[in-house]
Design a protein around this motif. Structure first.
Motif, PDB file in Angstrom:
ATOM      1  N   VAL A 141       0.849  -1.199   0.000  1.00 27.81           N
ATOM      2  CA  VAL A 141       0.000   0.000   0.000  1.00 27.81           C
ATOM      3  C   VAL A 141       0.884   1.249   0.000  1.00 27.81           C
ATOM      4  CG1 VAL A 141      -2.061  -0.997   1.063  1.00 27.81           C
ATOM      5  CG2 VAL A 141      -0.239  -0.136   2.518  1.00 27.81           C
ATOM      6  N   MET A 142       2.132   1.094   0.450  1.00 33.63           N
ATOM      7  CA  MET A 142       3.056   2.237   0.405  1.00 33.63           C
ATOM      8  C   MET A 142       3.563   2.507  -1.008  1.00 33.63           C
ATOM      9  SD  MET A 142       5.270   2.383   3.833  1.00 33.63           S
ATOM     10  CE  MET A 142       4.868   1.344   5.217  1.00 33.63           C
ATOM     11  N   GLY A 143       3.177   1.690  -1.962  1.00 29.29           N
ATOM     12  CA  GLY A 143       3.453   1.991  -3.370  1.00 29.29           C
ATOM     13  C   GLY A 143       2.377   2.890  -3.956  1.00 29.29           C
ATOM     14  N   LEU A 144       1.303   3.076  -3.184  1.00 32.23           N
ATOM     15  CA  LEU A 144       0.186   3.886  -3.647  1.00 32.23           C
ATOM     16  C   LEU A 144       0.088   5.200  -2.897  1.00 32.23           C
ATOM     17  CD1 LEU A 144      -2.470   1.016  -3.674  1.00 32.23           C
ATOM     18  CD2 LEU A 144      -1.212   1.928  -5.640  1.00 32.23           C
ATOM     19  N   GLN A 145       0.560   5.198  -1.652  1.00 29.43           N
ATOM     20  CA  GLN A 145       0.376   6.333  -0.766  1.00 29.43           C
ATOM     21  C   GLN A 145       1.561   6.413   0.189  1.00 29.43           C
ATOM     22  OE1 GLN A 145      -3.734   7.483   0.788  1.00 29.43           O
ATOM     23  NE2 GLN A 145      -3.008   6.132   2.384  1.00 29.43           N
ATOM     24  N   GLY A 146       2.155   7.582   0.296  1.00 24.75           N
ATOM     25  CA  GLY A 146       3.329   7.732   1.160  1.00 24.75           C
ATOM     26  C   GLY A 146       2.985   7.561   2.626  1.00 24.75           C
TER      27      GLY A 146
END
Ligand code: NAD
Length: 309
Positions: A141-146
């Motif tokens: 999910v950190m590939g979508l949102q910092g």
């Protein structure tokens, strides 16, 4: 014939679970090449594989950050043909930016981004020739949102997302599919290793305020988030097994519905302010609300996530 599935990073966590689940496929659709950098750690995988070992599962050495290792590994696969590639190997990095070395940051990109790119370059010519293939990438999910204090890790996963989303267009013409799997928090050695690093690290050059935000606010909140919404590697592997088995694999697949309210913050406001401001408030004003909010939404008493303004 069974499809050959090559998985990186199988000595632990998601990679190990995935290898074992695919090798035990009731319809025996797969031959799994379960790879790891250090074969000295193969004991756990071999024990979990049981009678599948040597039948539907073989263990091989592969360091995703080495050209030679990739070439050597592929040369041992019959015909060099990989039907499904799973880029799973990854490393994390957490902490105040000022206290992290460029070398540590580069190592994250070498593994998470260039490691995946290196493997794809190696298997792509064969997949294109055969006009079939599936490339699965364990993103986050950190590939979508910092996420605060995870800047470099998130950047490496954003790089992965941009790279594979771009490549997906061309590869569709060759009947090759790409799937980015995006887990939220997963309880594996990953977090343990990170916390160990962090507890011994001094983050030289970091001012006391930042250090205290990291140690006293971020770390406890992060631990609590893992504890409350963390998934098991088994559950994540199950989702990946489905993605691999599907006739029309999706480009993106998140694995954790309990994380969805946080992931929705970005989709709900394309300007990005909702995500940044809410994350800021959750960390600096009401850290405990993070988990209350998630639990409340998880039992679906709210249809739309409601966040403090
Ligand atoms: P893990 O640490 O158990 O597994 C990662 C594996 O990658 C380890 O076996 C490690 O040895 C291997 N690895 C590291 N560098 C390598 C290299 N150069 N060559 C080959 N193997 C290498 O943790 P995990 O949670 O199972 O991680 C798997 C993937 O899931 C990673 O890409 C990670 O970024 C991603 N992910 C993890 C979480 C989480 O909370 N644990 C959340 C989202 C995404």
């Amino acid at each position: 014939p069974p499809r050959t599935v090559l998985i990186s990073g199988c000595s632990s966590g998601i990679g190990l679970e995935l290898a074992v689940q695919l090798a035990h496929d009731p319809r025996q659709r797969y031959h799994v090449v379960a790879t790891m950098r250090d074969l000295g750690k193969k004991g756990t995988l071999e024990a979990a594989a049981g009678e599948a070992l040597g039948q539907t599962l073989t263990v091989a050495q592969l360091d995703v950050s080495s050209d030679e290792s990739v070439a050597q590994c592929l040369s041992c696969i019959q015909g060099g043909e990989v039907d499904v590639l799973v880029n799973n190997a990854g490393v994390g990095l957490v902490g105040p930016l000022e206290g992290l070395s460029l070398a540590a940051m580069q190592n994250v990109f070498d593994t998470n981004f260039f490691g995946a790119v290196r493997l794809v370059k190696a298997v792509l010519p064969g997949m294109k020739r055969r006009r079939q293939g599936h490339i699965v990438v364990v993103s986050s999910v950190m590939g979508l949102q910092g996420v605060v204090f995870n800047e470099v890790y998130a950047a490496s996963k954003f790089a992965v997302e941009g790279f594979f989303e771009s490549l997906a267009v061309q590869l569709l013409q060759f009947n090759i599919f790409i799937s980015l799997v995006e887990p939220g928090p997963v309880i594996t050695e990953f977090e343990g290793k990170l916390l160990e690093q962090v507890s011994t690290a001094e983050f030289p050059g970091t001012d006391p305020d930042t250090l205290s935000y990291f140690r006293d606010l971020y770390l406890p909140a992060s631990r609590e988030l893992f504890h409350n919404v963390g998934q098991s590697p088994q559950d994540v592997a199950k989702v990946i097994v489905k993605v691999i088995g599907s006739a029309r694999p999706p480009l993106r697949r998140q694995t954790n519905t309990r994380y969805a309210p946080l992931a929705a913050l970005k989709a709900m406001d394309p300007s990005g302010s909702l995500h940044v401001r809410t994350s800021h408030r959750l960390l600096f004003r009401w850290p405990r609300l993070l988990n209350l909010g998630l639990r409340c939404l998880a039992c679906s008493c709210f249809r739309t996530p409601v966040w403090p303004r």
